[in-house]
Enzyme design. Structure first.
Site, PDB file in Angstrom:
ATOM      1  N   ASP A   1       0.937  -1.263  -0.003  1.00  0.00           N
ATOM      2  CA  ASP A   1      -0.056  -0.022   0.150  1.00  0.00           C
ATOM      3  C   ASP A   1       0.857   1.255  -0.087  1.00  0.00           C
ATOM      4  O   ASP A   1       1.689   1.124   0.494  1.00  0.00           O
ATOM      5  CB  ASP A   1      -0.810   0.181   1.402  1.00  0.00           C
ATOM      6  CG  ASP A   1      -1.959   1.039   1.057  1.00  0.00           C
ATOM      7  OD1 ASP A   1      -2.301   1.440   0.104  1.00  0.00           O
ATOM      8  OD2 ASP A   1      -2.566   1.431   1.982  1.00  0.00           O
TER       9      ASP A   1
ATOM     10  N   ASN B   1       1.215   3.123  -2.828  1.00  0.00           N
ATOM     11  CA  ASN B   1       1.655   3.747  -4.274  1.00  0.00           C
ATOM     12  C   ASN B   1       1.517   5.172  -4.539  1.00  0.00           C
ATOM     13  O   ASN B   1       2.220   6.125  -4.980  1.00  0.00           O
ATOM     14  CB  ASN B   1       1.522   2.968  -5.114  1.00  0.00           C
ATOM     15  CG  ASN B   1       2.097   1.404  -5.307  1.00  0.00           C
ATOM     16  OD1 ASN B   1       2.737   1.180  -4.183  1.00  0.00           O
ATOM     17  ND2 ASN B   1       1.601   0.655  -5.959  1.00  0.00           N
ATOM     18  N   GLY B   2       0.000   5.495  -4.265  1.00  0.00           N
ATOM     19  CA  GLY B   2      -0.581   6.872  -4.749  1.00  0.00           C
ATOM     20  C   GLY B   2       0.151   7.847  -3.984  1.00  0.00           C
ATOM     21  O   GLY B   2       0.638   8.985  -4.657  1.00  0.00           O
TER      22      GLY B   2
ATOM     23  N   TRP C   1       3.145   7.710  -2.616  1.00  0.00           N
ATOM     24  CA  TRP C   1       4.310   8.176  -2.838  1.00  0.00           C
ATOM     25  C   TRP C   1       4.667   8.925  -4.010  1.00  0.00           C
ATOM     26  O   TRP C   1       5.664   9.631  -4.070  1.00  0.00           O
ATOM     27  CB  TRP C   1       5.126   6.699  -3.091  1.00  0.00           C
ATOM     28  CG  TRP C   1       6.535   6.638  -3.520  1.00  0.00           C
ATOM     29  CD1 TRP C   1       7.534   6.354  -2.696  1.00  0.00           C
ATOM     30  CD2 TRP C   1       6.977   6.721  -4.801  1.00  0.00           C
ATOM     31  NE1 TRP C   1       8.831   6.394  -3.392  1.00  0.00           N
ATOM     32  CE2 TRP C   1       8.359   6.675  -4.763  1.00  0.00           C
ATOM     33  CE3 TRP C   1       6.648   7.014  -6.199  1.00  0.00           C
ATOM     34  CZ2 TRP C   1       9.476   6.616  -5.852  1.00  0.00           C
ATOM     35  CZ3 TRP C   1       7.525   7.036  -7.128  1.00  0.00           C
ATOM     36  CH2 TRP C   1       8.738   7.022  -6.999  1.00  0.00           C
TER      37      TRP C   1
ATOM     38  N   ARG D   1      -0.303   8.993 -10.133  1.00  0.00           N
ATOM     39  CA  ARG D   1      -0.551   7.962  -9.229  1.00  0.00           C
ATOM     40  C   ARG D   1       0.159   6.839 -10.000  1.00  0.00           C
ATOM     41  O   ARG D   1       0.794   5.766  -9.283  1.00  0.00           O
ATOM     42  CB  ARG D   1      -1.971   7.738  -9.179  1.00  0.00           C
ATOM     43  CG  ARG D   1      -2.699   8.692  -8.129  1.00  0.00           C
ATOM     44  CD  ARG D   1      -4.228   8.175  -8.095  1.00  0.00           C
ATOM     45  NE  ARG D   1      -4.143   6.837  -7.732  1.00  0.00           N
ATOM     46  CZ  ARG D   1      -3.955   6.336  -6.361  1.00  0.00           C
ATOM     47  NH1 ARG D   1      -3.887   7.154  -5.460  1.00  0.00           N
ATOM     48  NH2 ARG D   1      -3.908   5.001  -6.119  1.00  0.00           N
TER      49      ARG D   1
ATOM     50  N   HIS E   1       2.836   3.186  -8.795  1.00  0.00           N
ATOM     51  CA  HIS E   1       2.499   1.749  -9.268  1.00  0.00           C
ATOM     52  C   HIS E   1       3.996   1.276  -9.865  1.00  0.00           C
ATOM     53  O   HIS E   1       4.553   0.207  -9.800  1.00  0.00           O
ATOM     54  CB  HIS E   1       1.423   1.546 -10.110  1.00  0.00           C
ATOM     55  CG  HIS E   1       0.154   2.005  -9.312  1.00  0.00           C
ATOM     56  ND1 HIS E   1      -0.110   1.528  -8.045  1.00  0.00           N
ATOM     57  CD2 HIS E   1      -0.886   2.586  -9.778  1.00  0.00           C
ATOM     58  CE1 HIS E   1      -1.281   2.109  -7.860  1.00  0.00           C
ATOM     59  NE2 HIS E   1      -1.818   2.683  -8.723  1.00  0.00           N
TER      60      HIS E   1
ATOM     61  N   TRP F   1     -11.482  -2.120  -8.925  1.00  0.00           N
ATOM     62  CA  TRP F   1     -11.820  -1.790 -10.350  1.00  0.00           C
ATOM     63  C   TRP F   1     -12.563  -0.447 -10.314  1.00  0.00           C
ATOM     64  O   TRP F   1     -13.079   0.100 -11.282  1.00  0.00           O
ATOM     65  CB  TRP F   1     -13.149  -2.848 -10.573  1.00  0.00           C
ATOM     66  CG  TRP F   1     -12.603  -4.027 -11.102  1.00  0.00           C
ATOM     67  CD1 TRP F   1     -12.714  -5.313 -10.497  1.00  0.00           C
ATOM     68  CD2 TRP F   1     -11.922  -4.364 -12.458  1.00  0.00           C
ATOM     69  NE1 TRP F   1     -12.035  -6.241 -11.298  1.00  0.00           N
ATOM     70  CE2 TRP F   1     -11.586  -5.796 -12.280  1.00  0.00           C
ATOM     71  CE3 TRP F   1     -11.459  -3.843 -13.493  1.00  0.00           C
ATOM     72  CZ2 TRP F   1     -11.047  -6.149 -13.403  1.00  0.00           C
ATOM     73  CZ3 TRP F   1     -10.867  -4.306 -14.558  1.00  0.00           C
ATOM     74  CH2 TRP F   1     -10.736  -5.711 -14.565  1.00  0.00           C
TER      75      TRP F   1
ATOM     76  N   LEU G   1      10.531 -21.137  -3.529  1.00  0.00           N
ATOM     77  CA  LEU G   1       9.389 -20.252  -3.167  1.00  0.00           C
ATOM     78  C   LEU G   1       8.156 -20.388  -3.926  1.00  0.00           C
ATOM     79  O   LEU G   1       8.399 -20.090  -5.290  1.00  0.00           O
ATOM     80  CB  LEU G   1      10.239 -18.815  -3.343  1.00  0.00           C
ATOM     81  CG  LEU G   1       9.135 -17.636  -2.969  1.00  0.00           C
ATOM     82  CD1 LEU G   1       8.735 -17.780  -1.095  1.00  0.00           C
ATOM     83  CD2 LEU G   1       9.575 -16.197  -3.031  1.00  0.00           C
TER      84      LEU G   1
ATOM     85  N   GLU H   1       0.765 -12.986  12.892  1.00  0.00           N
ATOM     86  CA  GLU H   1       1.092 -11.859  13.329  1.00  0.00           C
ATOM     87  C   GLU H   1       1.220 -10.459  12.275  1.00  0.00           C
ATOM     88  O   GLU H   1       1.533 -10.586  11.273  1.00  0.00           O
ATOM     89  CB  GLU H   1       2.401 -12.003  13.642  1.00  0.00           C
ATOM     90  CG  GLU H   1       2.919 -13.166  14.789  1.00  0.00           C
ATOM     91  CD  GLU H   1       2.080 -12.927  15.843  1.00  0.00           C
ATOM     92  OE1 GLU H   1       2.061 -11.770  16.585  1.00  0.00           O
ATOM     93  OE2 GLU H   1       1.324 -13.717  16.637  1.00  0.00           O
TER      94      GLU H   1
END
Ligand code: FPP
Length: 275
Positions: free
Chosen positions: A35, A37-38, A40, A48, A52, A84, A146, A223
């Site tokens: 969370d 990105n906008g 930043w 925006r 991303h 969306w 992974l 956690e």
């Protein structure tokens, strides 16, 4: 890919953090709500979508760090069903970035035994995005290192509803006249994360104290770790700090005895397997 400590020299700034991590008490599964990105982008007077775009490097960094540590699974929240509602141009940029990421990273995923799996209502995705995802899923499906789950067009509530509906259909097909009972195990087996341990550690960036409809069932005993760092700035030291904080927690799973944090249920895969 080398194990984390082998990839660093003692004069590297991340060395003390990496050294402080107890390799026997790693989370088996880490989930991240990426969370900020906008915000930043706004801080830099950029559109925006620039946020991303800058959000791709931390995805790479986090995947690489988890692979080096021998973490079993990493689940990243990339696009919720609620996303969306954003302007069409922003949504289209997110699809473009996802396709770019898949194409760029495939060789690295293959070289390092990383398996990629999208989770969410994939039939709601644009055709080209879905097709490229399916290709990468197919190509990485036999990898044993992974597992990276990308939550795309994802909603925790929708996941639960879909799982219950599948159980109802199965019950109707097999024992149409008998009452049937849903159990925790039968429900968990219908979730996208079936077969994986539940996340031990849930990280959210940008300081927001919300779950945002993410893995509602699976995070029952995760956690929580919230950092003020905005996602585009999140790098290896941030992940290592989150893991160190996790290793300080006493996980009681509702009981009274404080038990030290242990990698839950499944052992992390041997780091030696990762090139
Ligand atoms: C939340 O920030 C972020 C998203 C909705 C998208 C996440 C996408 C990326 C990290 C880009 C690339 C992803 C992959 C998997 C290649 P926000 O826009 O809600 O930020 P804000 O709350 O500051 O507005």
């Amino acid at each position: 890919m080398k194990a984390l400590l082998d990839s660093l020299t003692p004069d590297h700034p991340d060395w003390p953090l990496a050294r402080a991590i107890d390799p026997d008490r790693l989370p088996a599964h880490i989930a991240i709500i990426m969370d900020g990105n906008g915000r930043w982008a706004r801080k830099r007077s950029l559109p925006r979508v620039a946020g991303h775009k800058a959000g791709i490097d931390p995805v790479r960094d986090t995947v690489e760090c988890c692979a080096r540590l021998g973490i079993q699974a990493l689940t990243l929240y990339a696009f919720s069903v609620e996303n969306w509602k954003r302007p069409r141009s922003e949504v289209e940029t997110l699809w473009r970035l996802l396709r770019y990421y898949l194409r760029q990273e495939l060789p690295k995923l293959m070289a390092n035994g990383i398996r990629l799996r999208p989770i969410g209502r994939l039939d709601g995705l644009p055709f080209n995005v879905r097709r490229e995802l399916e290709d990468v899923v197919h190509l990485t499906s036999a990898n044993l290192g992974l597992q990276v789950n990308l939550a795309i067009n994802y909603s925790g509530r929708a996941e639960l509803v879909d799982a219950v509906n599948r159980l109802v259909k199965q019950a109707q097909a097999v024992h149409a006249d008998e009452p049937f009972e849903v159990t925790e195990d039968s429900l968990a087996a219908e979730l996208y994360t079936s077969g994986l341990p539940d996340p031990d550690l849930l990280i959210r960036t940008s300081g927001e104290m919300r779950i945002s409809n993410f893995l509602l069932w699976q995070i029952a005993y995760a956690e929580l770790y919230v950092t003020e760092t905005l996602w585009p700035d999140f790098r290896q030291p941030d992940l290592l700090r989150a893991i160190l904080e996790y290793q300080k927690r006493d996980r009681r799973f509702g009981g009274l005895t404080a038990s030290p944090t242990v990698a839950s249920r499944t052992e992390p895969l041997a780091v030696a397997r990762i090139k």
